[in-house]
Design a protein around this motif. Structure first.
Motif: not given
Length: 371
Positions: A27-32, A64-69
């Motif tokens: 949720a956090a990565c998607s929000a960012i 991309a980093a958020l996707g890997y995370m």
């Protein structure tokens, strides 16, 4: 809680926590990422084309980093959750019992049994600790019994050696007189007499060793049979004395017929050997009468033998019977009767107590376990 249930519960809690963290990271990565420009173009209803703002290079790298995370969180958090559940399970359920058992094994290896293992829990490891404590207690009991037998054997050997000293001295002196040619006519008879006495000592020692090794075999026997054997033994060993034989139970109003019909679990041979020694000893010191009573109070059966003689010496009452402990000098008796009784009572799970009844002589009580 058992080990299996505890581990399952902790694993479920760890996985649930991992899933919650994973969902929070997604949720956090998607929000960012939603705050970054999407780029590309948009076609309106009227067909107009609008080019959207393109994300910068830095924003693309961060996206991309958020996707890997997000991908790694799906793997990392469940693994960490299970690892944390395992570590917590070990700390809560296994660590204390294992340390206690390791310490117990170390102390037992060092021949140190003077400790106790606490009951840390009611789960499988707690039950193992309780079983280990039972084993330690039984081992300590066995060692104490072996130590007691060793000390008893030392005392027996010392008493045997002490009592043999006089016959051996007499024999040596007689042999010396024979060699010098100054022996009287009684020299050979003296040698024969003291040789027989040494043989009797040896036989007594052998019988004691056989008694120590003799197993206790309990069988059901009626009290009527025991009373009949006590009467017969008293008639043979004390024919000139007035002898009374009776029985009693837990309830004072129990009829004699009911007591005689009652059965007990007893080694009859051990009981009769003890009875013969006690009755024979009482017959030697009694003046007019001997009173014998059989008392049944589960889980014990007691044989009480009282005589109207002078009573036991104070040292015998206080310290208990010892091997070759004579109450008076008698060449035919070696002072082993009461010692044998104590030995047999102990093998049968009971005890032997001696006391003096004021104005009524001596009382010996042999207790046997009948369960």
């Amino acid at each position: 809680m058992g080990l299996k249930k505890a581990f399952f519960l902790l694993a479920v809690i760890g996985l649930l926590g991992a899933l919650l963290l994973t969902a929070a990271v997604w949720a956090a990565c998607s929000a960012i990422r939603s705050g970054f420009p999407a780029g590309g173009m948009a076609i309106g209803p009227d067909g107009t084309i609008t080019f959207l703002e393109e994300p910068t290079g830095k924003q693309r790298m961060l996206s991309a980093a958020l996707g890997y995370m997000q991908i790694f969180s799906c793997i990392l958090f469940p693994v960490c959750g299970l690892a944390g559940a395992g570590a917590l399970f070990y700390r809560l359920k296994c660590k204390a019992p294992i340390l206690i058992l390791q310490e117990g094994v170390r102390r037992i290896r060092n021949q140190d049994l003077d400790f106790s293992i606490p009951a840390v829990s009611e789960d499988e490891l707690g039950q193992l600790c309780a079983a280990f404590e039972t084993m330690r207690a039984e081992l300590l009991k066995s060692n104490q019994e072996l130590w007691r037998q060793a000390e008893e054997r030392k005392r027996l050997n010392a008493a045997f050696a002490h009592d043999l000293r006089n016959p051996v001295t007499v024999l040596k002196g007689t042999v010396k007189l024979l060699r010098q040619g100054t022996a009287d006519e009684q020299a050979l008879s003296r040698i024969e007499s003291y040789t027989q006495r040494i043989e009797q000592y040896v036989e007594v020692m052998s019988s004691i060793q056989r008694l120590e090794q003799m197993p206790v075999c309990k069988k059901e026997v009626s009290c009527g049979v025991l009373l009949g054997e006590l009467e017969e033994t008293a008639r043979l060993l004390a024919p000139k004395l007035r002898v009374s034989v009776c029985a009693s139970g837990e309830n004072a109003d129990t009829s004699p017929a009911h007591l005689q019909a009652e059965t007990v679990l007893l080694d009859q041979g051990v009981f009769l050997t003890t009875a013969e020694n006690l009755i024979g000893n009482a017959a030697r010191f009694a003046e007019k009468e001997i009173a014998i009573r059989l008392d049944i109070r589960a889980p014990y059966l007691s044989l009480l033998v009282r005589d109207d003689g002078p009573g036991y010496p104070a040292a015998l009452v206080q310290d208990g019977p010892k091997p070759f402990g004579k109450m008076k000098e008698d060449a035919e008796h070696f002072g082993m009767g009461l010692y044998v009784c104590r030995l047999l009572c102990g093998k049968h799970g009971g005890r032997l107590t001696l006391e003096n009844v004021e104005g009524r002589g001596a009382l010996a009580t042999a207790v046997f376990q009948i369960i």
